[in-house]
Design a protein around this motif. Structure first.
Motif, mmCIF file in Angstrom:
data_model
loop_
_atom_site.group_PDB
_atom_site.id
_atom_site.type_symbol
_atom_site.label_atom_id
_atom_site.label_comp_id
_atom_site.label_asym_id
_atom_site.label_seq_id
_atom_site.Cartn_x
_atom_site.Cartn_y
_atom_site.Cartn_z
ATOM 1 N N UNK A 175 0.869 -1.189 0.000
ATOM 2 C CA UNK A 175 0.000 0.000 0.000
ATOM 3 C C UNK A 175 0.901 1.232 0.000
ATOM 4 N N UNK A 176 0.818 2.033 -1.050
ATOM 5 C CA UNK A 176 1.640 3.231 -1.048
ATOM 6 C C UNK A 176 0.839 4.444 -1.504
ATOM 7 N N UNK A 177 1.279 5.592 -0.973
ATOM 8 C CA UNK A 177 0.618 6.870 -1.237
ATOM 9 C C UNK A 177 1.611 7.754 -1.973
ATOM 10 N N UNK A 178 1.147 8.391 -3.046
ATOM 11 C CA UNK A 178 2.073 9.116 -3.910
ATOM 12 C C UNK A 178 1.570 10.528 -4.211
ATOM 13 N N UNK A 179 2.484 11.481 -4.107
ATOM 14 C CA UNK A 179 2.186 12.851 -4.527
ATOM 15 C C UNK A 179 2.965 13.116 -5.807
ATOM 16 N N UNK A 180 2.252 13.489 -6.867
ATOM 17 C CA UNK A 180 2.874 13.687 -8.183
ATOM 18 C C UNK A 180 2.610 15.089 -8.703
ATOM 19 N N UNK A 181 3.592 15.618 -9.428
ATOM 20 C CA UNK A 181 3.437 16.902 -10.099
ATOM 21 C C UNK A 181 3.741 16.735 -11.589
ATOM 22 N N UNK A 182 3.006 17.517 -12.417
ATOM 23 C CA UNK A 182 3.153 17.428 -13.861
ATOM 24 C C UNK A 182 3.442 18.802 -14.448
ATOM 25 N N UNK A 183 4.351 18.846 -15.406
ATOM 26 C CA UNK A 183 4.727 20.095 -16.063
ATOM 27 C C UNK A 183 3.577 20.619 -16.914
ATOM 28 N N UNK A 184 3.640 21.913 -17.185
ATOM 29 C CA UNK A 184 2.617 22.536 -18.023
ATOM 30 C C UNK A 184 2.971 22.375 -19.495
ATOM 31 N N UNK A 185 1.962 22.075 -20.295
ATOM 32 C CA UNK A 185 2.095 22.060 -21.747
ATOM 33 C C UNK A 185 1.000 22.975 -22.276
#
Length: 206
Positions: free
Chosen positions: A87-97
Motif C-alpha cells: 500500500x503506497x501513497x504518492x504525490x505527483x506533479x506534472x509540467x505545463x504544456x
C-alpha cells in the motif's frame, strides 16, 4: 506509479445525462491496444504483453525516481509517509504544456493478489496533501492495473479515469490522455529491462 497513468493525468467529465457507450478501439501499434469511451467521464484502457516477472512491474511503480522516464510531462513523484510494501501513497506533479496549467495529484495504491493475477487499485487521496499554489489538482482518480501471468511473461492491462480540473476542451483532454497512455506502455518495454536495486529504502515525504 500511477497512475497512471498517465495516468490518466488529464480526463474531463461530460454532462451527467450522457448514457454509457461502447469502447472505441484505436489501431494496435507495437503490440499495444488502446481504447476509450465516455461513461459519462472519459475512460481509457490499454493492454500489452511484456516478458519477465510481473513483480518487476510492481517495483517499477514504486520507484519514484523512474517516473519521469515513463510518464509524460511528469515533473516529480514522492512516496508519502505511511507507505508500505502493498500500500503506497504518492504525490505527483506534472509540467505545463500550453495551454494546460501545471497539475498535481495525490493517489493511493493497493496491491491485491488473486489466484492467477495481481491488481493494483488506484484511488484518489487528495485530502492527504494541501493544494499547492500555481498547481491545479487532479481529482476523482480511479484506475486499475491488472497483471496476469503468462508463459514467458505477463499481460499488463490498465483502465482508468479522472477529473483534470480547470477548463479544458474535450478534444484536447482525449488527445493528451491517449497519447500519454500509449507513451507509457511503450516506455515500459525499456524500463522493465533495467536492473532494480531492491535494497534501497522507501523514500517518503511528510
Amino acid at each position: 506509479m500511477y497512475f497512471l497513468f498517465a495516468v490518466v493525468i488529464s480526463l474531463l467529465a461530460l454532462p451527467s445525462g450522457a448514457s454509457e457507450s461502447a469502447w472505441i478501439s484505436l489501431k494496435t501499434k507495437a503490440g499495444i491496444s488502446l481504447s476509450y469511451r465516455y461513461n459519462p467521464k472519459l475512460e481509457v484502457k490499454a493492454s500489452a504483453f511484456y516478458p519477465g516477472n510481473p513483480e518487476r512491474f510492481l517495483l517499477l511503480l514504486k520507484d519514484t525516481k523512474s517516473v519521469r522516464r515513463w510518464l509524460k510531462q511528469s515533473e516529480s513523484a514522492s512516496l508519502l509517509d505511511g507507505s508500505t510494501e502493498r500500500h503506497w501513497k504518492v504525490y505527483s506533479r506534472f509540467k505545463a504544456v500550453w495551454p494546460v496549467s501545471p497539475r498535481d495529484m495525490v493517489t493511493c495504491a493497493d496491491v491485491i493478489k488473486k489466484e492467477k493475477e495481481q491488481q493494483i487499485q488506484i484511488t484518489d487521496c487528495s485530502d492527504l496533501v494541501a493544494e499547492a499554489k500555481n498547481y491545479v489538482r487532479i481529482r476523482d482518480v480511479k484506475a486499475v492495473w491488472t497483471l496476469t501471468a503468462k508463459d514467458q511473461g505477463f499481460e499488463l492491462q490498465y483502465q482508468g479515469s479522472a477529473d483534470p480540473g480547470g477548463e479544458l476542451p474535450e478534444w484536447l483532454v482525449k488527445q493528451l490522455t491517449l497519447s500519454s497512455l500509449r507513451a507509457s506502455f511503450v516506455a515500459f518495454k525499456t524500463e522493465l529491462k533495467r536492473p532494480v536495486d531492491q535494497t534501497k529504502p522507501i523514500e517518503v515525504i511528510r
